[in-house]
Design an enzyme around this catalytic site. Sequence first.
Site, mmCIF file in Angstrom:
data_model
loop_
_atom_site.group_PDB
_atom_site.id
_atom_site.type_symbol
_atom_site.label_atom_id
_atom_site.label_comp_id
_atom_site.label_asym_id
_atom_site.label_seq_id
_atom_site.Cartn_x
_atom_site.Cartn_y
_atom_site.Cartn_z
ATOM 1 N N LYS A 1 -3.476 -19.112 -7.035
ATOM 2 C CA LYS A 1 -3.416 -19.545 -5.632
ATOM 3 C C LYS A 1 -2.862 -20.954 -5.436
ATOM 4 O O LYS A 1 -3.219 -21.629 -4.480
ATOM 5 C CB LYS A 1 -4.802 -19.433 -4.977
ATOM 6 N N ASP B 1 -5.870 -10.017 -1.922
ATOM 7 C CA ASP B 1 -6.334 -11.376 -1.640
ATOM 8 C C ASP B 1 -5.150 -12.142 -1.056
ATOM 9 O O ASP B 1 -4.185 -12.446 -1.767
ATOM 10 C CB ASP B 1 -6.812 -12.014 -2.951
ATOM 11 N N HIS C 1 15.093 -13.181 17.006
ATOM 12 C CA HIS C 1 13.717 -13.673 17.169
ATOM 13 C C HIS C 1 13.378 -13.903 18.643
ATOM 14 O O HIS C 1 12.232 -13.734 19.038
ATOM 15 C CB HIS C 1 13.489 -14.935 16.332
ATOM 16 N N GLU D 1 4.181 -11.893 13.248
ATOM 17 C CA GLU D 1 5.527 -12.435 13.407
ATOM 18 C C GLU D 1 6.468 -11.315 13.859
ATOM 19 O O GLU D 1 6.942 -10.499 13.044
ATOM 20 C CB GLU D 1 6.062 -13.061 12.111
HETATM 21 C C1 LIG Z 1 15.982 -7.612 14.387
HETATM 22 C C2 LIG Z 1 17.135 -7.007 13.602
HETATM 23 C C3 LIG Z 1 16.587 -5.996 12.593
HETATM 24 C C4 LIG Z 1 18.079 -6.301 14.555
HETATM 25 O O1 LIG Z 1 19.179 -5.866 13.824
HETATM 26 P P1 LIG Z 1 20.394 -5.059 14.503
HETATM 27 O O2 LIG Z 1 21.307 -4.772 13.404
HETATM 28 O O3 LIG Z 1 20.891 -5.772 15.678
HETATM 29 O O4 LIG Z 1 19.623 -3.759 14.981
HETATM 30 P P2 LIG Z 1 20.174 -2.321 15.381
HETATM 31 O O5 LIG Z 1 19.590 -2.034 16.718
HETATM 32 O O6 LIG Z 1 21.636 -2.214 15.189
HETATM 33 O O7 LIG Z 1 19.449 -1.382 14.298
HETATM 34 C C5 LIG Z 1 19.736 -1.416 12.915
HETATM 35 C C6 LIG Z 1 18.505 -0.959 12.153
HETATM 36 O O8 LIG Z 1 17.492 -1.989 12.218
HETATM 37 C C7 LIG Z 1 16.206 -1.367 12.382
HETATM 38 N N1 LIG Z 1 15.609 -1.837 13.653
HETATM 39 C C8 LIG Z 1 16.223 -2.451 14.668
HETATM 40 N N2 LIG Z 1 15.369 -2.770 15.650
HETATM 41 C C9 LIG Z 1 14.160 -2.349 15.261
HETATM 42 C C10 LIG Z 1 12.866 -2.394 15.830
HETATM 43 N N3 LIG Z 1 12.626 -2.964 17.010
HETATM 44 N N4 LIG Z 1 11.843 -1.869 15.129
HETATM 45 C C11 LIG Z 1 12.053 -1.294 13.931
HETATM 46 N N5 LIG Z 1 13.280 -1.226 13.337
HETATM 47 C C12 LIG Z 1 14.316 -1.748 13.980
HETATM 48 C C13 LIG Z 1 16.423 0.132 12.343
HETATM 49 O O9 LIG Z 1 16.250 0.590 11.020
HETATM 50 C C14 LIG Z 1 17.869 0.259 12.752
HETATM 51 O O10 LIG Z 1 18.484 1.412 12.212
HETATM 52 P P3 LIG Z 1 18.427 2.834 12.999
HETATM 53 O O11 LIG Z 1 17.049 3.342 12.706
HETATM 54 O O12 LIG Z 1 18.613 2.543 14.438
HETATM 55 O O13 LIG Z 1 19.470 3.633 12.370
HETATM 56 C C15 LIG Z 1 17.959 -8.099 12.833
HETATM 57 O O14 LIG Z 1 18.581 -8.987 13.736
HETATM 58 C C16 LIG Z 1 17.176 -8.883 11.842
HETATM 59 O O15 LIG Z 1 16.823 -8.397 10.773
HETATM 60 N N6 LIG Z 1 16.927 -10.190 12.086
HETATM 61 C C17 LIG Z 1 16.301 -11.030 11.110
HETATM 62 C C18 LIG Z 1 14.860 -11.187 11.429
HETATM 63 C C19 LIG Z 1 14.037 -11.575 10.203
HETATM 64 O O16 LIG Z 1 14.276 -11.206 9.084
HETATM 65 N N7 LIG Z 1 12.998 -12.347 10.436
HETATM 66 C C20 LIG Z 1 12.123 -12.701 9.385
HETATM 67 C C21 LIG Z 1 11.440 -13.940 9.656
HETATM 68 S S1 LIG Z 1 12.432 -15.332 9.460
HETATM 69 C C22 LIG Z 1 11.374 -16.437 8.711
HETATM 70 O O17 LIG Z 1 10.207 -16.412 8.995
HETATM 71 C C23 LIG Z 1 11.834 -17.134 7.529
HETATM 72 C C24 LIG Z 1 12.952 -18.175 7.574
HETATM 73 C C25 LIG Z 1 14.135 -17.682 8.379
HETATM 74 O O18 LIG Z 1 12.508 -19.418 8.063
HETATM 75 C C26 LIG Z 1 13.271 -18.290 6.079
HETATM 76 C C27 LIG Z 1 14.521 -19.031 5.760
HETATM 77 O O19 LIG Z 1 14.476 -20.269 5.637
HETATM 78 O O20 LIG Z 1 15.543 -18.360 5.554
HETATM 79 N N1 LIG Z 2 -13.675 -14.615 -9.752
HETATM 80 C C1 LIG Z 2 -12.601 -15.308 -9.456
HETATM 81 O O1 LIG Z 2 -12.324 -16.340 -10.047
HETATM 82 C C2 LIG Z 2 -11.676 -14.853 -8.413
HETATM 83 C C3 LIG Z 2 -11.958 -13.738 -7.670
HETATM 84 N N2 LIG Z 2 -11.074 -13.295 -6.726
HETATM 85 C C4 LIG Z 2 -11.487 -12.128 -5.999
HETATM 86 O O2 LIG Z 2 -11.717 -11.132 -6.977
HETATM 87 C C5 LIG Z 2 -11.718 -9.884 -6.344
HETATM 88 C C6 LIG Z 2 -10.945 -8.902 -7.189
HETATM 89 O O3 LIG Z 2 -11.449 -8.952 -8.501
HETATM 90 P P1 LIG Z 2 -11.110 -7.757 -9.449
HETATM 91 O O4 LIG Z 2 -11.539 -8.132 -10.817
HETATM 92 O O5 LIG Z 2 -9.698 -7.340 -9.255
HETATM 93 O O6 LIG Z 2 -11.958 -6.576 -8.837
HETATM 94 P P2 LIG Z 2 -13.501 -6.230 -9.045
HETATM 95 O O7 LIG Z 2 -14.331 -7.444 -9.227
HETATM 96 O O8 LIG Z 2 -13.889 -5.298 -7.964
HETATM 97 O O9 LIG Z 2 -13.461 -5.448 -10.437
HETATM 98 C C7 LIG Z 2 -12.898 -4.181 -10.540
HETATM 99 C C8 LIG Z 2 -13.993 -3.165 -10.770
HETATM 100 O O10 LIG Z 2 -13.444 -1.865 -10.726
HETATM 101 C C9 LIG Z 2 -13.812 -1.161 -11.892
HETATM 102 N N3 LIG Z 2 -12.750 -0.185 -12.168
HETATM 103 C C10 LIG Z 2 -12.893 1.157 -12.050
HETATM 104 N N4 LIG Z 2 -11.752 1.788 -12.309
HETATM 105 C C11 LIG Z 2 -10.849 0.854 -12.617
HETATM 106 C C12 LIG Z 2 -9.481 0.883 -12.971
HETATM 107 N N5 LIG Z 2 -8.783 2.013 -13.057
HETATM 108 N N6 LIG Z 2 -8.866 -0.283 -13.197
HETATM 109 C C13 LIG Z 2 -9.506 -1.456 -13.093
HETATM 110 N N7 LIG Z 2 -10.811 -1.554 -12.780
HETATM 111 C C14 LIG Z 2 -11.486 -0.411 -12.522
HETATM 112 C C15 LIG Z 2 -13.972 -2.249 -12.940
HETATM 113 O O11 LIG Z 2 -14.754 -1.760 -13.990
HETATM 114 P P3 LIG Z 2 -15.364 -2.678 -15.140
HETATM 115 O O12 LIG Z 2 -16.664 -3.214 -14.589
HETATM 116 O O13 LIG Z 2 -15.568 -1.795 -16.282
HETATM 117 O O14 LIG Z 2 -14.396 -3.792 -15.426
HETATM 118 C C16 LIG Z 2 -14.627 -3.349 -12.139
HETATM 119 O O15 LIG Z 2 -16.014 -3.139 -12.026
HETATM 120 C C17 LIG Z 2 -11.042 -10.075 -4.998
HETATM 121 O O16 LIG Z 2 -12.010 -10.022 -3.988
HETATM 122 C C18 LIG Z 2 -10.494 -11.468 -5.092
HETATM 123 O O17 LIG Z 2 -10.415 -12.053 -3.831
HETATM 124 C C19 LIG Z 2 -9.878 -13.913 -6.535
HETATM 125 C C20 LIG Z 2 -9.540 -15.000 -7.257
HETATM 126 C C21 LIG Z 2 -10.429 -15.601 -8.192
#
Ligand SMILES: CC(C)(COP(=O)([O-])OP(=O)([O-])OC[C@H]1O[C@@H](n2cnc3c(N)ncnc32)[C@H](O)[C@@H]1OP(=O)([O-])[O-])[C@@H](O)C(=O)NCCC(=O)NCCSC(=O)C[C@@](C)(O)CC(=O)[O-]
Ligand SMILES: NC(=O)C1=CN([C@@H]2O[C@H](COP(=O)(O)OP(=O)(O)OC[C@H]3O[C@@H](n4cnc5c(N)ncnc54)[C@H](OP(=O)(O)O)[C@@H]3O)[C@@H](O)[C@H]2O)C=CC1
Length: 626
Positions: free
Chosen positions: A351, A427, A526, A220
């Site tokens: 989920k 995940d 956008h 996006e």
């Molecule tokens: C696009 C901007 C950021 C422009 O914003 P602007 O203020 O016109 O940009 P600018 O050129 O004045 O720059 C300001 C700062 O923006 C950053 N910036 C600026 N351009 C870039 C770039 N190309 N790449 C990386 N960073 C950028 C950068 O940090 C910059 O600071 P500087 O570094 O220049 O001091 C702004 O208009 C904006 O944020 N728009 C909103 C877009 C957005 O958030 N989209 C998300 C998806 S929307 C959606 O999916 C969900 C929705 C909407 O349906 C949810 C709902 O229901 O609300």
């Molecule tokens: N089974 C299910 O129902 C579901 C599974 N998943 C999937 O599960 C996976 C993740 O499971 P998750 O249990 O997080 O990971 P893992 O199954 O990989 O388990 C973590 C492993 O890391 C070991 N470990 C070593 N160091 C650490 C530490 N510091 N902290 C925690 N564990 C450590 C654990 O040891 P030890 O053996 O001693 O515990 C364990 O063997 C993902 O792929 C996800 O998509 C997602 C949703 C549901």
Amino acid sequence: MPVNAKEIEILLNRNNLCAEKNNVNDYHDTCSSPDSGISKSRPSSGSVTPITFSIGDHSESDDEGDSEDSGLVMKTENAETQTMLENLKISQKEEMDGRWTGPPRPLEECINLLHSDVGVKQLSDEEVINLVNAKHIPAYQLEKAVQDLERGVAIRRKLSCMQKDIKGATPDIPYKNYDYTMVQGACCENVIGYIPIPVGIAGPLKMDGKLHYVPMATTEGCLVASTNRGCRAFMQTGVRTRVVHEGMSRAPVVRFPSAMRAAEAMLWLGESENFEEVKQSFDASSRFARLIKIHPRIAGRYLFIRFVAKTGDAMGMNMISKGTEVALQVLQNHFHDMEILALSGNVCTDKKPSAINWLEGRGKSVVSEAIVPANIVENVLKTTTAALVELNIAKNLVGSAAAGSIGGFNAHAANIVTAIYIACGQDPAQNVCSSNCMTIMEPSGEDGRDLFISCTMPSIECGTIGGGTILPPQAACLEMLGVKGANADNPGENARTFARIVSAAVLAGELSLMSALAAGHLVKSHLKHNRSATLLSAIALEQQAANLKITSESIQEPQSRSSKTSSEKVVQSIKSKLTPVSSSTILKPENTLNTKGEAIKRSPSSKSSPVITTMEFLSVPDCKQT
Ligand SMILES: CC(C)(COP(=O)([O-])OP(=O)([O-])OC[C@H]1O[C@@H](n2cnc3c(N)ncnc32)[C@H](O)[C@@H]1OP(=O)([O-])[O-])[C@@H](O)C(=O)NCCC(=O)NCCSC(=O)C[C@@](C)(O)CC(=O)[O-]
Ligand SMILES: NC(=O)C1=CN([C@@H]2O[C@H](COP(=O)(O)OP(=O)(O)OC[C@H]3O[C@@H](n4cnc5c(N)ncnc54)[C@H](OP(=O)(O)O)[C@@H]3O)[C@@H](O)[C@H]2O)C=CC1
């Protein structure tokens, strides 16, 4: 076996097609699709497959794709082509070393080779496919059967290419130069390749006194720019974060003969000594999973037992599921009439949207806040605190309430959560509850022109070990954030830090999108960052061409497979294929309509030159506006 000229031609054509489509082909098939050169041939004796791939003699090939191939044969006089041919000869020879390159041998012979110690490596791909089709090798165990991960994937791709519905798609999915050792038995089955997703970086994000660069994988456009702008706005004062609760949950559903008996079990679990007994067994199942709470919910004869545990640095679903299974055995020792219906009874809730995670929390519960000075609100975000506060109430609070939202009191937390999750091997399905968030904005400072903003996220389900975090690129993204793997000194600290970063990045994303909405900049931004100008101009050209009734023969499939991956090529191919319009196809000015359907009046100059050539048409600036 010597490489014959026909084979080289075909290989070259495939290579050529891939290169044309992708510009790079080092991670692509060179021989994976019937479309790209593999031909059907009659099965040899002993073969049971109705269709087989032939890497050997293509002279009998009757593939309909052949004509396409022959049309693409390159002339060998070309020096560049000669070099490619040499390279192909070498690579083909290396690939074929030790492997059978003749026509497929009888099935019995192949079965014997399959079960011999060294034989499997000698089987040709076609022979392996015959064995799969004859059910001597399960298609999902190809890697194991051929003892070579990448070759197993490559053969599965060939097999999948034989399925009519998908045969054209596979070559665009890369599969080479990927570390499948990490995937096997951990991340994915029936692998045919991988999907590359662009990764952007937002930051520095100043959080709790430290700077972080946040990787975000997304398609996006605008999302990373927006989050980056939020980070920029926080640079002066920084974001503060705190994990306020921690606990992954799993809730099996069990059933008793009566509701009274279910109630008895529920009350039994509430006794502290019984909790201790269950906890002992649960905790013994892992070095890191630690049961902290049991939260039973009753519904008639059903009991949903929500086990809540700390899981160290892991997100913990596998760990907690394992522990829960053991704990249920303890409970069944006390309640012999308890029927275990399923390890997950949806009260977990994993989920799926649910109120329980929003209210009780799941994974890490994090709160983050920042104060943005008025000058930053005005200069970087192009809005005012008053406008932001008003919009936040109207949209994120009242609007979400009016929509009946649960946990959705935010603008786009899911955008940031999902992009970070994909980059960092989380995940991705857990974006559902992890994106629960309430964004609050208030005026701050003496004159109320500064902005206070906070995000409360009760259910960030994340980990820095386990699942997809072991894959090298995903691990590298965690490394960028300084939270890769297990925290040896303080298990769980990496996962907590990661959750705080997710929350702080969401805060940045919320701030920027809300500002864009308040300033009326959403669409503008956008259209600038989130729409492929090249592709769209190509499509616009096609539409223009169609509108101008240029003979259909003069535009040959502009979206054909070989050109669709490069929009520039689409433009070029249209330009090159458009011929000057003959007088028989001259458009009468009065027949030419504008986008509103009104007749376009031509200027006198265009009237004086009634034959509009295609190139003239392409150079008309207005043609972009369709
Ligand atoms: C696009 C901007 C950021 C422009 O914003 P602007 O203020 O016109 O940009 P600018 O050129 O004045 O720059 C300001 C700062 O923006 C950053 N910036 C600026 N351009 C870039 C770039 N190309 N790449 C990386 N960073 C950028 C950068 O940090 C910059 O600071 P500087 O570094 O220049 O001091 C702004 O208009 C904006 O944020 N728009 C909103 C877009 C957005 O958030 N989209 C998300 C998806 S929307 C959606 O999916 C969900 C929705 C909407 O349906 C949810 C709902 O229901 O609300
Ligand atoms: N089974 C299910 O129902 C579901 C599974 N998943 C999937 O599960 C996976 C993740 O499971 P998750 O249990 O997080 O990971 P893992 O199954 O990989 O388990 C973590 C492993 O890391 C070991 N470990 C070593 N160091 C650490 C530490 N510091 N902290 C925690 N564990 C450590 C654990 O040891 P030890 O053996 O001693 O515990 C364990 O063997 C993902 O792929 C996800 O998509 C997602 C949703 C549901």
